[in-house]
Write a protein that holds these residues in place. Structure first.
Motif, PDB file in Angstrom:
ATOM      1  N   ASP A   1      -7.581   3.411  -2.461  1.00 55.64           N
ATOM      2  CA  ASP A   1      -6.730   3.255  -1.273  1.00 55.64           C
ATOM      3  C   ASP A   1      -7.557   2.932  -0.034  1.00 55.64           C
ATOM      4  O   ASP A   1      -7.172   2.094   0.786  1.00 55.64           O
ATOM      5  CB  ASP A   1      -5.938   4.544  -1.004  1.00 55.64           C
TER       6      ASP A   1
ATOM      7  N   GLY B   1      -8.401  -0.604  -0.132  1.00 61.00           N
ATOM      8  CA  GLY B   1      -7.202  -1.407   0.175  1.00 61.00           C
ATOM      9  C   GLY B   1      -6.957  -1.477   1.673  1.00 61.00           C
ATOM     10  O   GLY B   1      -6.657  -2.546   2.221  1.00 61.00           O
ATOM     11  N   TRP B   2      -7.115  -0.324   2.333  1.00 58.72           N
ATOM     12  CA  TRP B   2      -6.904  -0.276   3.790  1.00 58.72           C
ATOM     13  C   TRP B   2      -7.991  -1.038   4.539  1.00 58.72           C
ATOM     14  O   TRP B   2      -7.732  -1.621   5.593  1.00 58.72           O
ATOM     15  CB  TRP B   2      -6.834   1.169   4.268  1.00 58.72           C
TER      16      TRP B   2
ATOM     17  N   HIS C   1       1.789   1.879  -3.511  1.00 58.11           N
ATOM     18  CA  HIS C   1       0.593   2.407  -4.192  1.00 58.11           C
ATOM     19  C   HIS C   1       0.413   3.885  -3.844  1.00 58.11           C
ATOM     20  O   HIS C   1       0.182   4.720  -4.716  1.00 58.11           O
ATOM     21  CB  HIS C   1      -0.627   1.588  -3.760  1.00 58.11           C
TER      22      HIS C   1
ATOM     23  N   ASP D   1       0.829  -1.214   0.000  1.00 61.72           N
ATOM     24  CA  ASP D   1       0.000   0.000   0.000  1.00 61.72           C
ATOM     25  C   ASP D   1       0.858   1.257   0.000  1.00 61.72           C
ATOM     26  O   ASP D   1       0.489   2.281  -0.570  1.00 61.72           O
ATOM     27  CB  ASP D   1      -0.946   0.006   1.208  1.00 61.72           C
TER      28      ASP D   1
ATOM     29  N   ILE E   1      -3.497  -6.780  -3.435  1.00 63.56           N
ATOM     30  CA  ILE E   1      -3.347  -5.327  -3.652  1.00 63.56           C
ATOM     31  C   ILE E   1      -2.484  -5.077  -4.893  1.00 63.56           C
ATOM     32  O   ILE E   1      -2.828  -4.253  -5.748  1.00 63.56           O
ATOM     33  CB  ILE E   1      -2.744  -4.635  -2.405  1.00 63.56           C
TER      34      ILE E   1
END
Length: 305
Positions: free
Chosen positions: A165, A168-169, A57, A54, A195
């Protein structure tokens, strides 16, 4: 019978939103940059590949927002002798560089994560949990900020990046909660790969869109046959050829066309006809229009080719 250009008709309208867009992008940039630094430190501290995935990213997103902010200001520059269409094409150039960064970052993460699948390493699940909550808050705040004011394509694209994002989190949050209660360190590389694959898919999709812009493909949201059909309905137009539609930056669209008129017309009549043509084309979100009128029987050099 000559050319006519109808361009930049909404340039001053863009100016009204420009300050709000720049301000929003600045806030999003500093939120993202701060949190990217926190992520890299946190990823090393928690020994989590998912957090580092992440972080890469977010590093790509930080670059995207920074270049968007720079180009949002840069694209406001008028035309120059060197760039007769202005500076809008610099925006997809930024997207191209950003896509390459994301692709490279994803490949690095996949290469690093595969050995972890075979030999899982223990991670600090509680640290991951705190970072995931912080990630949702930081990115969520940036998304809400970008939802306000301005409708720039840069702003919309960056907002979608940050929304990804947040998702993703949310995945990292769920994974860390599971690992707090169960000794399953393999969840971390699995999350990391998910991810990375998701970033790869999006980066390829963005790259395809950017390449279409650079290769001057007809924009996806404009049907050239529908444009021709709409123009054919105008009474004085007999036929048309040499029709080209392309986009400077994915948002600002350009058309050039040769229109054969049914009879000889005075300049005042041609001006009225041109106004009708421009009115029809505005409905197709075409911003810069170049028309060339031809009389029946006139030989067009371009049509020969």
């Amino acid at each position: 019978m000559g050319h006519h250009h109808q361009g930049d008709h909404h340039d001053h309208e863009e100016g009204h939103h420009h300050h709000a867009i720049s301000s929003n992008l600045k806030v999003a940039f500093f939120l993202n940059l701060s949190f990217t630094i926190i992520e890299f430190v946190g990823g090393i501290f928690t020994n989590s590949m998912a957090i580092l995935s992440d972080a890469i990213h977010d590093l790509g997103d930080t670059f995207a927002i920074g270049s968007s902010l720079f180009l949002e200001n840069y694209s406001q520059k008028g035309r120059s002798k060197k760039y007769s269409f202005g500076y809008k094409r610099f925006s997809p150039l930024s997207a191209l560089i950003n896509s390459v960064i994301l692709l490279a970052g994803s490949v690095i993460i996949i290469v690093e994560a595969i050995p972890r699948l075979i030999n899982p390493e223990s991670v600090n699940a509680q640290g991951m949990l705190y970072l995931a909550i912080a990630g949702i808050v930081f990115n969520g705040a940036a998304v809400f900020r970008l939802k306000k004011g301005g409708k720039s394509i840069n702003q919309r694209t960056v907002m979608l990046h940050l929304l990804e994002d947040v998702l993703g989190w949310a995945a990292v949050l769920i994974g860390s909660i599971v690992m707090i209660f169960a000794d399953l360190p393999v969840i971390d590389p699995i999350l990391s790969l998910c991810i990375a694959v998701y970033i790869l898919w999006n980066a390829f999709r963005n790259l395809q869109q950017v390449m279409n812009i650079f290769l001057q493909a007809t924009p996806d949201n404009i049907d050239i046959e529908k444009v021709k059909a709409a123009l054919s309905s105008i009474e004085d137009i007999q036929e048309m050829h040499d029709t080209h539609i392309w986009t400077l930056d994915g948002d600002y669209n350009i058309l050039s066309i040769h229109l054969v008129i049914k009879k000889n017309m005075r300049l005042t009549e041609l001006a009225e006809l041109r106004a009708k043509v421009n009115h029809v084309l505005k409905n197709f979100h075409i911003d810069h229009i170049t028309t060339q009128f031809e009389v029946p029987g006139e030989v067009c050099e371009l049509e020969k080719h």
